[in-house]
Design a protein around this motif. Sequence first.
Motif: not given
Length: 346
Positions: A172, A182, A284, A287-288, A290-291, A308, A324, A326
């Motif tokens: 990311m 992002l 945040t 990011w979650q 996308y996971r 990240i 997180q 990164h």
Amino acid sequence: MSQPVCRIALDIGNSAAKVLIEPVADASGQSAPQLQSASFLFAAQTEGQGDWTDQLCRWVAKCLSPNEELSPNVALSVSDPVPIRWWVSTVNHRASEQLKRFLADQQGPRSDSCESGLLRKLMSASSFDDCWREISYRDIPLQLHVDRPQRVGIDRLLGAYGAANRFGAPVMVVDAGSAMTLDLVTQGASQHSDSADASDTAGQFAFCGGAILPGLRMQQSALAAGAEALANFGSLALSGEGPSQRGAGAGFPSAAAVPALGPARDTRSAIQLGVQAATVGGVTWLWQKYRENLQRATSGPKIPELPIVITGGDGTEISAYLGQCHELVPNLVCFALLDLARSAMV
């Protein structure tokens, strides 16, 4: 053996231009000097030194010829100059054309700028069109999983390419500039396709798009514009940050200045805390998501790891608050431009 070339990577954004110089190795064959970087705000103008184009070229000339005196009345003499090539990413074509005209003038028979002697000699080895390489989406070896690749900011694509080159995929990429992007980069599909657009099947990695959020300063400006009571807080800056300085984020305090859990007790701190929460919370949450999307795509039992990478003018401020793990990589777009230059992909 090819002639050595000095490569200059130039990332022209909405409010500033970032420059990264890769000098050539010396005649002894030793390693090249360390990369040198700088950033120039379009709105800033130093007394007696002209606008940002003049300041940028003075800086380049000084980096390439550190022993020369850049005085307006001193002509520079350069023996056996190494030609330079500008590798350019721009989302601000007005600014890039301004610099392009300035540099083209250095190839003319006369120039009044104090660095003209050096730049003219360096750029006279070939035509200006050979010196200036402006990158398009077709030049970047990425598979582009988006609807209109020609409309994606070139800085986003280069950031994705540079991050994947360094950290692999999936990854990311958070670019914290005037706007904050992002983006998700994954491993590309096998390159067997009848697509007429070569950009769809180029490269090992795939750009999957992402999200665009207001940048730190843009968030504060929106609050000021939309609420009369907050108008006086539209341009918060840390103590010691002048109107033309690039550095501390738009109202982002030092890590200890705003309580991590709030609430803030005054308007200034409330705005700072709100911008902090919106920005870090956005990173945040995406990011979650996308996971989770990666997990569904692979049908795996576990949510995959997603590194990240943070870059951009306000990257340092966001890095200080993000929980997180990164990597912080200033000048990521410029590094990607140098990757392209070294690989001779364009």
